[in-house]
Write an enzyme that holds these catalytic residues in place. Sequence first.
Site, short mmCIF file in Angstrom:
data_model
loop_
_atom_site.label_atom_id
_atom_site.label_comp_id
_atom_site.label_asym_id
_atom_site.label_seq_id
_atom_site.Cartn_x
_atom_site.Cartn_y
_atom_site.Cartn_z
N TYR A 121 -2.55 2.12 -1.83
CA TYR A 121 -3.72 2.82 -2.89
C TYR A 121 -5.10 2.58 -2.25
CZ TYR A 121 0.11 2.56 -6.18
OH TYR A 121 1.19 2.64 -6.95
N LYS A 174 -4.19 -3.01 -13.03
CA LYS A 174 -2.95 -2.86 -14.29
C LYS A 174 -3.52 -4.25 -15.16
CE LYS A 174 -1.19 0.49 -12.18
NZ LYS A 174 -1.74 0.69 -10.69
N TYR A 187 3.68 9.08 -0.71
CA TYR A 187 3.47 7.85 -1.14
C TYR A 187 4.14 6.53 -0.34
CZ TYR A 187 3.77 4.33 -4.66
OH TYR A 187 3.39 2.89 -5.18
C1 LIG Z 1 -1.72 1.40 -9.77
C2 LIG Z 1 -2.54 1.58 -9.08
C3 LIG Z 1 -3.56 2.63 -8.91
C4 LIG Z 1 -3.42 3.79 -9.53
O1 LIG Z 1 -3.92 3.66 -10.76
P1 LIG Z 1 -3.24 4.63 -11.88
O2 LIG Z 1 -3.62 4.38 -13.29
O3 LIG Z 1 -1.77 4.51 -11.70
O4 LIG Z 1 -3.54 6.11 -11.57
C5 LIG Z 1 -4.54 2.24 -7.82
N1 LIG Z 1 -4.43 1.08 -6.93
C6 LIG Z 1 -3.55 0.32 -7.17
C7 LIG Z 1 -3.75 -0.82 -6.25
C8 LIG Z 1 -2.64 0.29 -8.00
O5 LIG Z 1 -1.72 -0.57 -8.23
#
Ligand SMILES: *Cc1c(COP(=O)(O)O)cnc(C)c1O
Length: 333
Positions: free
Chosen positions: A291, A54, A265
Site C-alpha cells: 500500500y 484500520k 494487488y
Molecule cells: C487497508 C489499507 C489501505 C487502504 O484503505 P481502504 O480503506 O481499504 O481504502 C491503505 N494502506 C494500508 C496499509 C492498508 O492496510
Amino acid sequence: MNKLALQVAPPRRYSLGNFPTPLMPLRRLSAHLKGPQLFMKRDDLTGLAFGGNKTRKLEFFIADALNQSADCVITAGAAQSNHCRQTAAACATTGLECHLILGGEAPNTPNGNVLIDLLMGAHIHWRGQDRKGQGLLEVEKSLRSQGRKPYSIPYGGSNAIGAQGFVEAVSEFRGQLTTQGVVADRVVFASSSGGTQAGLVVGGKLRRLNCEWLGIGIDKNEAGEKPYVEHMLEIAGDTAELIGLQTSFSARDFIVRNEFVGGGYGVMGELEREAISLTARLEGILLDPVYTGRAMGAMIDLIRQGEINKNETVVFWHTGGGPALFEYAQGLL
Ligand SMILES: *Cc1c(COP(=O)(O)O)cnc(C)c1O
C-alpha cells in the site's frame, strides 16, 4: 427526554489506538526531491499490534459489536491483510473470538501479518483465490448454527460504520494543521477498499477542509465489481446519513489515480522498492510493499513529472502495513 436519551445512548467508539497520531515534516525527503513541502500523518503509529489505518475503523466496529452483544467477529482479506491483523488484535483486547477469512493457502512458516494473526489467537479460514470477503456469510451461518453471536465486518472494514473513523480523523488532522500553521494543498494516501477515502471526503465536507484528497489506487477493478468511485460514493452517502450530515457527493469528490497498480494487488515492483528505500534512508520511516510503498512511489512520480507543484504543501497519510515487509524480504534489497 433528550437528556435521558443521551444518557442511555451506547458509546459509538471503543478506544483501541493512540490518538492523535503525529503530523510531522519530511524535511530530508522534501529536499531530496527539490519539491513541495512534504508532511506525513503517522497512522502507522496507531499502536494496535504495529498499527495502521484500520485501527480507526475498528474503534467503531468493536463498539458496535459490543453494543450488539456479539461474542465473535468475522472479517476477511488477503493473506497479508493489515485489516485482519488489527482486527485480531482488537478482538484479543476485548475477549471477542476472531475469525479471519484469508486469500491463499495456509503457509508452512507463517510470517508477517499471518504470524501476528495466529499469535493473537485468531481462527483462520483459508480461501484460495478469494480475498474480498467471499465465504463470509458461510462462516457467519455456521457460527450461528453453533449458537454463537457473530459480528461481521466487510473486507477492508469499508462501510459507513468504519468510515466514521476517518470522519473523526479529519477533525484530528484539521486541529494539527491549525496548531502547526500548515496549509495543506493535497493529501495523498493509498486507497483500496474505499472506507478511508470515503471517510476523509465526508470529514472534509463536515469540517470544511479545503484540500484535495488524492487516493492512489492499489487494486484493479475486477470484472463484475462495482466501479471503485461508485462504491466510495455509496459508502460516503451512507456515512453522511449515519452521522446526520445533510450533503450530497458526486464522482468529482473522489479523485483516484489508477495508473500505478503495476503488476496488480500485492505485486511489488521497482516503484514500491525505490519509495521504500528512499523513505527509509532519508527519514528513518518504514513503508510497506503493498500500500504505502505504492502510494509514496506514485507521489514521487507525480512530483518528478511536475504534476504536483513545487510550491505546494503535500501531506502523505501513512496508513501502516509495516509487518508485510517481512513477507516480501526477498524482493526488497
Ligand atoms: C487497508 C489499507 C489501505 C487502504 O484503505 P481502504 O480503506 O481499504 O481504502 C491503505 N494502506 C494500508 C496499509 C492498508 O492496510
